[in-house]
Write a protein that holds these residues in place. Sequence first.
Motif, short mmCIF file in Angstrom:
data_model
loop_
_atom_site.label_atom_id
_atom_site.label_comp_id
_atom_site.label_asym_id
_atom_site.label_seq_id
_atom_site.Cartn_x
_atom_site.Cartn_y
_atom_site.Cartn_z
N TYR A 2 0.84 -1.19 0.00
CA TYR A 2 0.00 0.00 0.00
C TYR A 2 0.88 1.25 0.00
O TYR A 2 2.07 1.20 0.32
CB TYR A 2 -0.95 0.01 1.20
N LEU A 3 0.27 2.37 -0.37
CA LEU A 3 0.98 3.66 -0.39
C LEU A 3 0.34 4.60 0.62
O LEU A 3 -0.88 4.74 0.66
CB LEU A 3 0.92 4.29 -1.78
N LYS A 4 1.17 5.25 1.41
CA LYS A 4 0.70 6.31 2.28
C LYS A 4 0.61 7.59 1.47
O LYS A 4 1.06 7.66 0.33
CB LYS A 4 1.64 6.47 3.47
N GLU A 5 0.05 8.62 2.07
CA GLU A 5 -0.15 9.88 1.34
C GLU A 5 1.18 10.45 0.85
O GLU A 5 1.29 10.89 -0.29
CB GLU A 5 -0.86 10.89 2.25
N SER A 6 2.19 10.40 1.70
CA SER A 6 3.50 10.94 1.32
C SER A 6 4.12 10.11 0.19
O SER A 6 4.81 10.66 -0.68
CB SER A 6 4.44 10.96 2.53
N ASP A 7 3.88 8.79 0.18
CA ASP A 7 4.41 7.93 -0.89
C ASP A 7 3.80 8.31 -2.23
O ASP A 7 4.51 8.44 -3.24
CB ASP A 7 4.10 6.45 -0.59
N LEU A 8 2.47 8.48 -2.25
CA LEU A 8 1.78 8.83 -3.50
C LEU A 8 2.15 10.23 -3.96
O LEU A 8 2.26 10.50 -5.16
CB LEU A 8 0.27 8.71 -3.31
N GLU A 9 2.38 11.12 -3.01
CA GLU A 9 2.82 12.48 -3.36
C GLU A 9 4.17 12.44 -4.08
O GLU A 9 4.38 13.12 -5.07
CB GLU A 9 2.92 13.34 -2.10
N ASN A 10 5.10 11.63 -3.57
CA ASN A 10 6.41 11.50 -4.21
C ASN A 10 6.29 10.91 -5.61
O ASN A 10 6.98 11.34 -6.53
CB ASN A 10 7.33 10.62 -3.34
N TYR A 11 5.41 9.91 -5.75
CA TYR A 11 5.21 9.27 -7.06
C TYR A 11 4.71 10.28 -8.09
O TYR A 11 5.25 10.38 -9.19
CB TYR A 11 4.21 8.11 -6.92
N ILE A 12 3.68 11.05 -7.73
CA ILE A 12 3.10 12.00 -8.68
C ILE A 12 4.05 13.16 -8.95
O ILE A 12 4.16 13.63 -10.09
CB ILE A 12 1.74 12.51 -8.14
N LEU A 13 4.77 13.61 -7.93
CA LEU A 13 5.73 14.71 -8.11
C LEU A 13 6.80 14.33 -9.14
O LEU A 13 7.16 15.14 -10.01
CB LEU A 13 6.38 15.07 -6.78
N GLU A 14 7.29 13.10 -9.06
CA GLU A 14 8.32 12.65 -10.00
C GLU A 14 7.73 12.28 -11.35
O GLU A 14 8.46 12.15 -12.34
CB GLU A 14 9.08 11.45 -9.41
N LEU A 15 6.40 12.12 -11.41
CA LEU A 15 5.72 11.79 -12.67
C LEU A 15 5.46 13.05 -13.51
O LEU A 15 5.37 12.97 -14.74
CB LEU A 15 4.39 11.09 -12.36
#
Length: 445
Positions: A173-186
Amino acid sequence: MLRKGKKKSESEVRAEEMETFTKLYTELKGPNKQKDKSYSVIPRFYYKLPSEDEVLLQKLREESRAVFLQRRSRELLDNEELQNLWFLLDKHHTPPMVGEDQMINYEDFLKVATEAGPKCKPFFTATVFAKLLQTDPYGRISIMQFFNYVMRKVWLHQTRIGLSLYDVAGQGYLKESDLENYILELIPTLPQLDGLEKSFYSFYVCTAVRKFFFFLDPMRTGKIRIQDILACSFLDDLLELRDEDLPKDAQESNWFSAPSALRVYGQYLNLDKDHNGMLSKHELSRFGTGTLTNVFLDRVFQECLTYDGEMDYKTYLDFVLAMENRREPQALQYFFRLLDVQGRSYLNVFALNYFFRAIQEQMRQHGQEPISFADVKDEIFDMVKPADPLKITLQDLINSNHGETVVSILIDLNGFWTYENREVLMAENNNSNQSDAPQQQDQDM
């Protein structure tokens, strides 16, 4: 005179160290007591996650996960292998064609499987062939449909691996900070977001992440399963921004597009009259048509996360997503929590009257004769048809397919007016469509 002891060799020192270590370790852990014979047969399958102070074990786990994901990535078909697969499918297609679509039967399907290589083996099964088999009289499947199936599977695995790299806990699973990092680098990989200024990146990431968490984490656990992210359409909408020629209407309807994110953030800034970066109840009352009731707004600020009685951008995004998606179960759950003023997990006559009185008051302020609550109450219960005739649960609201209407009647004067005048509005729309038809015929002639 004292004689010096003989110096020990390096191997003797190591042997002594190992003996001492083994002795101390055995004393610490205790003897290996295997009370049951199954201990020697069943392999160990549970490994406790290392705690925060076990730095070495954590590093080992991170490295092993990275190696595992790299290995899984290498097992996927690359572009060259996909091109080769298409070449083989084209070479072994089974005539005749259906329109412009090439077909292939099971015998030729297996021929391609033998030539395509081991990486393609999972796709060339009888199960996959049967899934894609439709109404072809020769028992064939479409080559294009099969190839699209393979492409989709490869994309899903690639995306899962990509998301798993941000799964810090390694639990799927992804926490909010994990998904934020994913989208920021996307962001740099999405041409449709090229025009965004870097100063807006944090607001864009917050806007994008909130949609994932609003719909996929309605219980507010603070984490989303990677499997759920892949199963929903949100990631498709986000990656759609890779298309440089995405039509304007498609951008406007896509929550993740730059125009949509700027629209939502612009509305937030327009509501923030005192420019303190937060919204008060008075400022939020101007949302939309400005006809939300004070009672409803009071409940929003009672139940939602606020700071010194004011709403931040993240809480505002949840509010917007609920207001713009009132048909969805997650939005109805959001509103139900606000409407359930007694905290009983159901709405009774008292709860309905509590909110509708504010609608009646707004009608008086606009010089209109208030509608009787008894009539509205009966209409709501008739629409929802709850299992208990005196109580409306969240599930009743969802099952009725009228949840959006019920919510609008209770929280928004404009929503109530639209419902009350639905027959007049429908007649006006029909008349408008009929008057437009002759003009269209004249243009066509």
